[in-house]
Design a protein around this motif. Structure first.
Motif, PDB file in Angstrom:
ATOM      1  N   ASP A 350       0.840  -1.248  -0.155  1.00  0.00           N
ATOM      2  CA  ASP A 350      -0.018  -0.044  -0.100  1.00  0.00           C
ATOM      3  C   ASP A 350       0.706   1.131   0.037  1.00  0.00           C
ATOM      4  O   ASP A 350       0.370   2.355  -0.214  1.00  0.00           O
ATOM      5  N   ALA A 351       2.295   1.168   0.022  1.00  0.00           N
ATOM      6  CA  ALA A 351       2.951   2.309  -0.059  1.00  0.00           C
ATOM      7  C   ALA A 351       3.603   2.497  -1.311  1.00  0.00           C
ATOM      8  O   ALA A 351       3.966   3.634  -1.618  1.00  0.00           O
ATOM      9  N   TYR A 352       3.296   1.617  -2.353  1.00  0.00           N
ATOM     10  CA  TYR A 352       3.692   1.682  -3.738  1.00  0.00           C
ATOM     11  C   TYR A 352       2.562   2.662  -4.259  1.00  0.00           C
ATOM     12  O   TYR A 352       1.519   1.953  -5.265  1.00  0.00           O
ATOM     13  N   THR A 353       2.261   3.864  -4.052  1.00  0.00           N
ATOM     14  CA  THR A 353       1.217   4.720  -4.798  1.00  0.00           C
ATOM     15  C   THR A 353       1.877   5.123  -5.919  1.00  0.00           C
ATOM     16  O   THR A 353       2.754   4.954  -6.519  1.00  0.00           O
ATOM     17  N   ASP A 354       0.639   5.673  -6.851  1.00  0.00           N
ATOM     18  CA  ASP A 354       0.897   6.226  -7.922  1.00  0.00           C
ATOM     19  C   ASP A 354       2.135   7.114  -8.045  1.00  0.00           C
ATOM     20  O   ASP A 354       3.217   7.183  -9.011  1.00  0.00           O
ATOM     21  N   LYS A 355       2.306   8.115  -6.988  1.00  0.00           N
ATOM     22  CA  LYS A 355       3.368   9.119  -6.998  1.00  0.00           C
ATOM     23  C   LYS A 355       4.710   8.312  -6.895  1.00  0.00           C
ATOM     24  O   LYS A 355       5.776   8.629  -7.358  1.00  0.00           O
ATOM     25  N   VAL A 356       4.826   7.323  -6.008  1.00  0.00           N
ATOM     26  CA  VAL A 356       6.022   6.456  -5.743  1.00  0.00           C
ATOM     27  C   VAL A 356       6.203   5.540  -7.190  1.00  0.00           C
ATOM     28  O   VAL A 356       7.533   5.751  -7.629  1.00  0.00           O
ATOM     29  N   LYS A 357       5.483   5.005  -7.861  1.00  0.00           N
ATOM     30  CA  LYS A 357       5.861   4.309  -9.130  1.00  0.00           C
ATOM     31  C   LYS A 357       5.917   5.062 -10.173  1.00  0.00           C
ATOM     32  O   LYS A 357       6.630   4.803 -11.376  1.00  0.00           O
ATOM     33  N   ALA A 358       5.688   6.406 -10.040  1.00  0.00           N
ATOM     34  CA  ALA A 358       6.299   7.316 -11.206  1.00  0.00           C
ATOM     35  C   ALA A 358       7.647   7.589 -11.076  1.00  0.00           C
ATOM     36  O   ALA A 358       8.202   8.030 -12.160  1.00  0.00           O
ATOM     37  N   ASP A 359       8.523   7.136 -10.279  1.00  0.00           N
ATOM     38  CA  ASP A 359       9.922   6.969 -10.274  1.00  0.00           C
ATOM     39  C   ASP A 359      10.372   5.700 -11.073  1.00  0.00           C
ATOM     40  O   ASP A 359      10.022   4.504 -10.714  1.00  0.00           O
ATOM     41  N   PRO A 360      10.859   5.945 -12.201  1.00  0.00           N
ATOM     42  CA  PRO A 360      11.162   4.690 -12.890  1.00  0.00           C
ATOM     43  C   PRO A 360      11.957   3.696 -12.267  1.00  0.00           C
ATOM     44  O   PRO A 360      11.991   2.405 -12.656  1.00  0.00           O
ATOM     45  N   GLY A 361      13.010   4.391 -11.367  1.00  0.00           N
ATOM     46  CA  GLY A 361      13.766   3.578 -10.771  1.00  0.00           C
ATOM     47  C   GLY A 361      13.156   2.480  -9.833  1.00  0.00           C
ATOM     48  O   GLY A 361      13.346   1.467  -9.630  1.00  0.00           O
ATOM     49  N   ILE A 362      12.323   3.293  -9.100  1.00  0.00           N
ATOM     50  CA  ILE A 362      11.566   2.531  -8.143  1.00  0.00           C
ATOM     51  C   ILE A 362      10.637   1.559  -8.633  1.00  0.00           C
ATOM     52  O   ILE A 362      10.503   0.174  -8.219  1.00  0.00           O
ATOM     53  N   ALA A 363       9.890   1.932  -9.505  1.00  0.00           N
ATOM     54  CA  ALA A 363       8.942   0.950 -10.437  1.00  0.00           C
ATOM     55  C   ALA A 363       9.644  -0.139 -11.076  1.00  0.00           C
ATOM     56  O   ALA A 363       9.245  -1.284 -10.872  1.00  0.00           O
ATOM     57  N   GLY A 364      10.815   0.017 -11.582  1.00  0.00           N
ATOM     58  CA  GLY A 364      11.796  -1.027 -12.067  1.00  0.00           C
ATOM     59  C   GLY A 364      11.998  -1.878 -11.004  1.00  0.00           C
ATOM     60  O   GLY A 364      12.024  -3.269 -11.292  1.00  0.00           O
ATOM     61  N   TYR A 365      12.512  -1.580  -9.883  1.00  0.00           N
ATOM     62  CA  TYR A 365      13.078  -2.418  -8.943  1.00  0.00           C
ATOM     63  C   TYR A 365      11.831  -3.335  -8.303  1.00  0.00           C
ATOM     64  O   TYR A 365      12.189  -4.338  -7.741  1.00  0.00           O
ATOM     65  N   GLN A 366      10.819  -2.568  -8.236  1.00  0.00           N
ATOM     66  CA  GLN A 366       9.512  -3.281  -7.588  1.00  0.00           C
ATOM     67  C   GLN A 366       9.378  -4.431  -8.614  1.00  0.00           C
ATOM     68  O   GLN A 366       8.786  -5.462  -7.897  1.00  0.00           O
ATOM     69  N   ARG A 367       9.439  -4.399  -9.854  1.00  0.00           N
ATOM     70  CA  ARG A 367       9.383  -5.424 -10.557  1.00  0.00           C
ATOM     71  C   ARG A 367      10.096  -6.544 -10.631  1.00  0.00           C
ATOM     72  O   ARG A 367       9.615  -7.834 -10.880  1.00  0.00           O
ATOM     73  N   VAL A 368      11.318  -6.410 -10.168  1.00  0.00           N
ATOM     74  CA  VAL A 368      12.287  -7.578 -10.073  1.00  0.00           C
ATOM     75  C   VAL A 368      12.426  -8.196  -8.445  1.00  0.00           C
ATOM     76  O   VAL A 368      12.969  -9.161  -8.247  1.00  0.00           O
ATOM     77  N   LEU A 369      11.436  -7.613  -7.436  1.00  0.00           N
ATOM     78  CA  LEU A 369      11.466  -8.171  -6.163  1.00  0.00           C
ATOM     79  C   LEU A 369      11.136  -9.540  -6.043  1.00  0.00           C
ATOM     80  O   LEU A 369      11.399 -10.346  -5.144  1.00  0.00           O
ATOM     81  N   SER A 370      10.417 -10.123  -7.205  1.00  0.00           N
ATOM     82  CA  SER A 370       9.775 -11.366  -7.021  1.00  0.00           C
ATOM     83  C   SER A 370      11.102 -12.428  -7.116  1.00  0.00           C
ATOM     84  O   SER A 370      10.697 -13.571  -6.698  1.00  0.00           O
ATOM     85  N   ALA A 371      12.293 -11.982  -7.743  1.00  0.00           N
ATOM     86  CA  ALA A 371      13.324 -12.865  -7.858  1.00  0.00           C
ATOM     87  C   ALA A 371      14.207 -12.771  -6.432  1.00  0.00           C
ATOM     88  O   ALA A 371      15.354 -13.680  -6.252  1.00  0.00           O
TER      89      ALA A 371
END
Length: 422
Positions: A350-371
């Protein structure tokens, strides 16, 4: 770099003891505010101001609690806390690297947080991060920020070469050679540090130790295959040679952010520094992908980050205040603030808000957390980086053979866990 066990010896000072430790003098009077001490271990320049501002916000909303904010250098904090806690004078709240949790919990320095206010929102956190904060069935930390390693690359250079982010280490070797041919710059620069070799181990389905089997596996057949792949990425067209100098980390980072090398393995703690380089003035040029897979066909990267833990030696009033403080600092709102200011990864969805995910770096790392692979529940585990940091540079530079270096690492690790078989 934010990894490894702090090697700096503690030099305790009267000033630090007086101002930074949660002694009885700081508890406040019966009708006055309770004062707790918080040791913040974030970067003093780039990150600490955000945490300090949150502390002020907490105090404004809780007038009966005062927080003594102390920024302690990360590379000193583990030893300082260990010594202070052993003398019953530790801070009431510690921002602890995830690898410290088992060791301090085993010593009885951390308060179990299950069914307390600190973990009131437990279900909102990523389950693997809660698991990593546990020891022998109890939870001793609340995840504050998380991180993992990813394959980060310069999209422009990859597009010029007509290659994509590699799915395997073999794909990376081929892509690096093509990038060199097409652009003139090296395609990949690897690290000789032990932590950065972890994805190679996970890609072969192994680790430095088998905790369940109580066996040191750093020199096993699977581990040797992993390190052979790792070593093979220092020699070849488009592959930067091993840098074993004291400034290797800075050299690699500077080359990447300025477009002198097309890809590296790196963590999200460098997001803000990526953007400061000439290659990433356009943030969209930063590519972030899961680390390449090994021969198992699976990719895996280590999980890092920091938890907030409460000192078991504090009195009841200060523990109650500390639990409320931890709940506030790890809330969705606070984590959103930290992510926006510091470009670090939240630990709750719930902390991955639209504002947070607007940073491509954060959004990119969020996508790889599953590994990301949780660290084993082993107090000594983080200590294994030290022998690996000694041996791997010697292997990469050719000063030691792979077999000799891994054999020496095995011997050193076995000394740290004497009840494990080799």
């Amino acid at each position: 770099m934010r990894r490894g066990i702090a090697a700096t010896a503690l030099v305790a000072s009267v000033a630090l003891t007086a101002t930074a430790c949660g002694g009885s003098d700081s508890g406040g009077s019966a009708d006055g505010p309770v004062t707790i001490t918080y040791w913040d271990t974030s970067n003093a320049t780039n990150e600490a101001p955000t945490y300090k501002a949150l502390v002020k916000e907490f105090e404004a909303a809780n007038e009966d609690i005062k927080v003594n904010f102390v920024n302690v250098p990360f590379d000193q904090a583990q030893n300082k806390f260990d010594t202070a806690a052993g003398a019953s004078g530790a801070p009431d709240v510690l921002r602890a690297e995830v690898g410290w949790t088992p060791a301090f919990a085993k010593k009885g320095f951390f308060l179990p947080l299950d069914d307390t206010e600190a973990l009131a929102d437990q279900d909102e956190f990523q389950a693997s991060l809660i698991e990593q904060a546990q020891f022998e069935g109890k939870t001793y930390g609340v995840p504050l920020v998380t991180d993992t390693l990813a394959f980060v690359y310069n999209k422009e250079l990859f597009e010029k070469a007509g290659v994509e982010a590699p799915g395997t280490w073999d794909d990376l070797k081929k892509a690096a050679a093509t990038i060199k041919d097409k652009t003139g710059v090296d395609g990949y620069w690897g690290s000789t540090a032990g932590y950065y070799a972890q994805p190679f181990l996970h890609g072969e389905g192994t680790d430095t130790v088998d905790v369940e089997g109580k066996k040191v596996t750093v020199a096993s057949a699977e581990a040797k295959k992993a390190y052979e792949t790792w070593a093979g990425l220092f020699d070849g067209k488009g592959l930067h040679k091993a840098d074993t100098t004291a400034d290797a980390y800075a050299h690699q980072q500077d080359a990447f952010v300025n477009g002198q090398v097309a890809s590296i393995i790196q963590g999200p703690w460098e997001i803000t520094n990526f953007y400061k380089g000439s290659a990433f003035k356009d943030k969209a040029n930063l590519g972030i992908a899961t680390v390449p897979a090994g021969s198992t066909g699976k990719a895996g990267a280590p999980t890092g980050g920091h938890n907030l833990s409460v000192y078991a030696g504090s009195d009841a009033a200060k523990q109650e205040a500390a639990l409320k403080f931890v709940n506030f600092m790890t809330s969705a709102k606070s984590q959103e603030t930290v992510a926006l200011k510091n470009s670090t990864l939240p630990t709750r969805e719930d902390a991955y808000t639209d504002k947070v995910k607007a940073d491509p770096g954060i959004a990119g790392y969020q996508r790889v957390l599953s590994a990301a692979q949780p660290r084993p529940e082993l107090p000594e585990y983080s200590s294994f980086w030290t022998p690996l940091d000694d041996e791997l540079p010697q292997i990469a530079s050719g000063k030691k053979s792979l077999d000799k270096g891994l054999s020496d690492a095995e011997t050193a690790i076995a000394k740290l866990v004497p009840d494990f078989a080799k």
